[in-house]
Design a protein around this motif. Structure first.
Motif, PDB file in Angstrom:
ATOM      1  N   GLN A  55       0.850  -1.208   0.000  1.00 54.43           N
ATOM      2  CA  GLN A  55       0.000   0.000   0.000  1.00 54.43           C
ATOM      3  C   GLN A  55       0.877   1.246   0.000  1.00 54.43           C
ATOM      4  OE1 GLN A  55      -2.906   0.122   3.144  1.00 54.43           O
ATOM      5  NE2 GLN A  55      -3.596  -1.984   2.736  1.00 54.43           N
ATOM      6  N   ASP A  56       1.906   1.210   0.874  1.00 57.21           N
ATOM      7  CA  ASP A  56       2.834   2.358   0.945  1.00 57.21           C
ATOM      8  C   ASP A  56       3.534   2.562  -0.398  1.00 57.21           C
ATOM      9  OD1 ASP A  56       2.085   2.700   3.497  1.00 57.21           O
ATOM     10  OD2 ASP A  56       3.914   1.856   4.406  1.00 57.21           O
ATOM     11  N   GLU A  62       2.594   6.626  -6.801  1.00 59.67           N
ATOM     12  CA  GLU A  62       1.605   7.523  -7.406  1.00 59.67           C
ATOM     13  C   GLU A  62       2.059   8.972  -7.266  1.00 59.67           C
ATOM     14  OE1 GLU A  62      -1.076   8.525  -9.724  1.00 59.67           O
ATOM     15  OE2 GLU A  62      -0.719   6.413  -9.331  1.00 59.67           O
ATOM     16  N   ALA A  63       2.477   9.332  -6.037  1.00 62.28           N
ATOM     17  CA  ALA A  63       2.915  10.709  -5.791  1.00 62.28           C
ATOM     18  C   ALA A  63       4.159  11.027  -6.609  1.00 62.28           C
ATOM     19  CB  ALA A  63       3.195  10.893  -4.305  1.00 62.28           C
ATOM     20  N   ALA A  64       5.096  10.045  -6.654  1.00 59.39           N
ATOM     21  CA  ALA A  64       6.343  10.278  -7.389  1.00 59.39           C
ATOM     22  C   ALA A  64       6.051  10.425  -8.885  1.00 59.39           C
ATOM     23  CB  ALA A  64       7.301   9.116  -7.157  1.00 59.39           C
TER      24      ALA A  64
ATOM     25  N   GLU B  15       0.436  -4.438  -9.949  1.00 61.87           N
ATOM     26  CA  GLU B  15       1.252  -3.412 -10.591  1.00 61.87           C
ATOM     27  C   GLU B  15       1.535  -2.247  -9.651  1.00 61.87           C
ATOM     28  OE1 GLU B  15       0.551  -2.825 -14.966  1.00 61.87           O
ATOM     29  OE2 GLU B  15       0.681  -0.743 -14.287  1.00 61.87           O
ATOM     30  N   GLY B  16       2.771  -1.778  -9.692  1.00 62.55           N
ATOM     31  CA  GLY B  16       3.140  -0.620  -8.885  1.00 62.55           C
ATOM     32  C   GLY B  16       3.706  -0.993  -7.537  1.00 62.55           C
ATOM     33  N   SER B  20       6.427  -7.255  -6.658  1.00 64.24           N
ATOM     34  CA  SER B  20       6.025  -7.677  -8.000  1.00 64.24           C
ATOM     35  C   SER B  20       7.060  -7.215  -9.025  1.00 64.24           C
ATOM     36  CB  SER B  20       4.658  -7.094  -8.361  1.00 64.24           C
ATOM     37  OG  SER B  20       3.665  -7.673  -7.548  1.00 64.24           O
ATOM     38  N   ALA B  21       7.502  -5.960  -8.873  1.00 62.69           N
ATOM     39  CA  ALA B  21       8.492  -5.421  -9.801  1.00 62.69           C
ATOM     40  C   ALA B  21       9.783  -6.233  -9.725  1.00 62.69           C
ATOM     41  CB  ALA B  21       8.750  -3.952  -9.478  1.00 62.69           C
TER      42      ALA B  21
END
Lengths: 474, 96
Positions: A55-56, A62-64, B15-16, B20-21
């Motif tokens: 989550q972090d 997203e912010a970056a 993703e993200g 996973s990456a």
């Protein structure tokens, strides 16, 4: 009811606390079980749970990503929340704020953009007020976007910006993106272009006036030639008059005053006197006729000069703008101003005028174009044998437009020159300055019309068509 | 295992996220090293295609599924531990 500071009943608060404790324990246990190598876990029904570390990660990413995107853009950008507070700005915005307002903290995060607009300096207040209104409209969902061009004097030079405000979410109110684009270069280029255009218009106007003046002088000069010839003939006529011989006749009569009767009837010389007087009288009558005829021609020529000058004056009287004119009369005026030159070259002029409604137009501009076209047509026929040149003037109506065409059967135009013929400085004549058709095309455009050319090639003649709107847009 | 064996993988990711990456980076590196030119990797985001994850009974991400050669195998995690991963995937260790 006794309530906690949060506003929730104590039993609800307790339950929330206990659930969160369970959630934490669950998360912790899941992380232990997956040894920190897993991001999500799901149950047998496919319900996925994102572990805390993941989550972090996501939030951070997203912010970056948002910051990276914003910083990659060269224009200053700020994000506003629904209340108009600046919640995020990019590097370009920071630079912009520092440059624009070096003494103030700048339009930085946390400040309210609407308040900043309200506090604008007096000289920028009207722009700022409009900007605030636009921002409010976009934030409230009333506008899909808002943009304004404004100048900024607070910098070392006058700079121009285009500000666009767009909603953050297209379908519901939820903040806005404010972007500034530096359009100083564009504005300067526009101003330069406008100036250049004005200069060109002035130059073309002057050239047009010079053109008309040249034609008028040429025509007046031609008529003055005839005036000179007439005056010479009258002088010559009077000089050759036998009026002197009357003196010798009167001297003879005075000598024989005492016997005038016998002198006139018997003296061999005296007997010729009546016959001689008769001859002189006949001569005088002839001379008088000739002189009167010449003087009449002289007066006609002077009238012609007067007509040329009056026509020119009525055009030159700084035509106060558009007026209602008959197209045929306009063409005739143009012809009259060029008449001398056309006659001199013995060009046949054919008129094919359709009956068309009068038009509202700046008369002098049309005349300037027509005189120019006639002059070109005349030059085009320079090489033709005597009396073979022909100019056809046509007036027609095509839809809401009037067409005046000037065709000649002269040298024609090479296909490669057809596209260049209206360019400034283009000429095929040794003494030409290449301004006539260029200024003609400009003038036509100013009248809301156009000037076009057609030619089948060398020695095939050419046709220039001036198209004018029946009712030009106001 | 033959030098011509084709490998086909499906990697389930969120993703993200970092693990996973990492899994994708590690898998790609291993494939390039041992089975270059004879492998396929399909990446499936469980948030975008939850039904496929459910159909394949994927309970965690990242999960790597070896579809070919048979038998089908699953490995959960970042694939950071080379030896056990290579073994599980059936990559031959070339010893000089």
């Amino acid at each position: 009811m006794n309530t906690e500071p949060s506003g929730l009943p104590p039993d609800v608060t307790d339950e929330i606390s206990s659930l969160i404790a369970t959630l934490h324990q669950t998360g912790q246990r899941l992380e232990e079980l997956t040894a920190g190598e897993v991001d999500t876990v799901a149950d047998g029904e496919g319900r996925t749970f994102l572990l805390r570390q993941a989550q972090d990660d996501l939030r951070h990413n997203e912010a970056a990503r948002q910051a990276a995107i914003l910083n990659a853009l060269p224009s200053p950008i700020a994000l506003l929340n629904p209340q108009g507070d600046i919640v995020s700005v990019n590097e370009a915005w920071r630079r912009f704020a520092r440059k624009k307002l070096p003494q103030s903290p700048g339009h930085e995060i946390g400040l309210n953009y609407l308040t900043l607009c309200a506090d604008a300096r007096p000289d920028e207040a009207s722009d700022a007020q409009r900007i605030a209104e636009g921002v409010r409209m976009v934030l409230g969902g009333g506008e899909r976007s808002f943009s304004i061009e404004y100048s900024c004097d607070s910098l070392a030079q006058k700079d121009w910006f285009l500000m666009t405000v767009t909603p953050l979410q297209q379908d519901r109110p939820g903040g806005a993106v404010v972007m500034q684009t530096d359009i100083t270069e564009r504005k300067r280029a526009e101003a330069d272009r406008e100036l250049a255009h004005q200069k060109l218009m002035e130059a073309s106007h002057l050239a047009g006036m010079a053109e008309v003046a040249t034609i008028v002088l040429h025509n007046v000069g031609n008529v003055l030639n005839s005036v000179n010839v007439s005056a010479g003939l009258v002088t010559e006529n009077l000089r050759s008059s036998r009026v002197d011989s009357m003196l010798s006749v009167t001297a003879l009569l005075r000598e024989h005053a005492s016997d005038l009767g016998s002198y006139l009837s018997l003296d061999p010389r005296g007997r010729h006197i009546p016959e001689f007087l008769e001859q002189i009288a006949t001569d005088w009558i002839g001379q008088r006729e000739a002189v009167i005829k010449e003087l009449e021609a002289l007066r006609a020529n002077i009238d012609h000069i007067k007509a040329i000058v009056v026509t020119q004056q009525s055009q030159a009287r700084a035509s106060p703008g558009a007026e209602r004119v008959s197209v045929a009369e306009l063409v005739e005026d143009g012809l009259r101003m060029s008449e001398g030159a056309l006659l001199e070259q013995r060009l046949r002029v054919v008129r094919e005028f359709e009956l068309v409604p009068p038009i509202r137009v700046e008369k002098h501009k049309v005349l300037q174009i027509l005189v120019n076209l006639l002059r070109n047509a005349r030059h085009a026929c320079d090489q033709l044998a005597e009396a073979r040149g022909q100019i056809i003037l046509r007036v027609t109506q095509v839809g809401g437009r009037i067409r005046i065409s000037v065709s000649d059967n002269g040298v024609g135009i090479r296909p490669e020159n057809l596209t260049r013929i209206f360019s400034h400085g283009f000429t095929t004549r040794r003494d030409g300055h290449g301004f006539g058709l260029h200024s003609g095309a400009l003038a036509a455009a100013e009248l809301g019309g156009s000037l076009t050319v057609h030619s089948d090639g060398p020695d095939k003649g050419a046709m220039f068509t001036l198209e004018l709107p029946l009712d030009p847009a106001p | 295992m033959s030098r011509r064996t084709q490998f086909k993988f499906r990697l389930y990711v969120a993703e993200g996220t970092a693990n996973s990456a990492l899994a994708l980076i590690n898998l790609t590196a291993l494939c390039e090293e041992f089975v270059a030119g004879r492998h396929e990797i399909e990446v499936v985001d469980v948030f975008r295609e939850p039904k496929r994850a459910l159909a394949d009974s994927i309970l965690m991400t990242p999960t790597l599924v070896r579809l070919a050669p048979p038998p089908m195998r699953r490995i959960v995690g970042t694939l950071a531990q080379r030896q056990p991963v290579m073994l599980a995937l059936g990559f031959e260790v070339i010893t000089s």
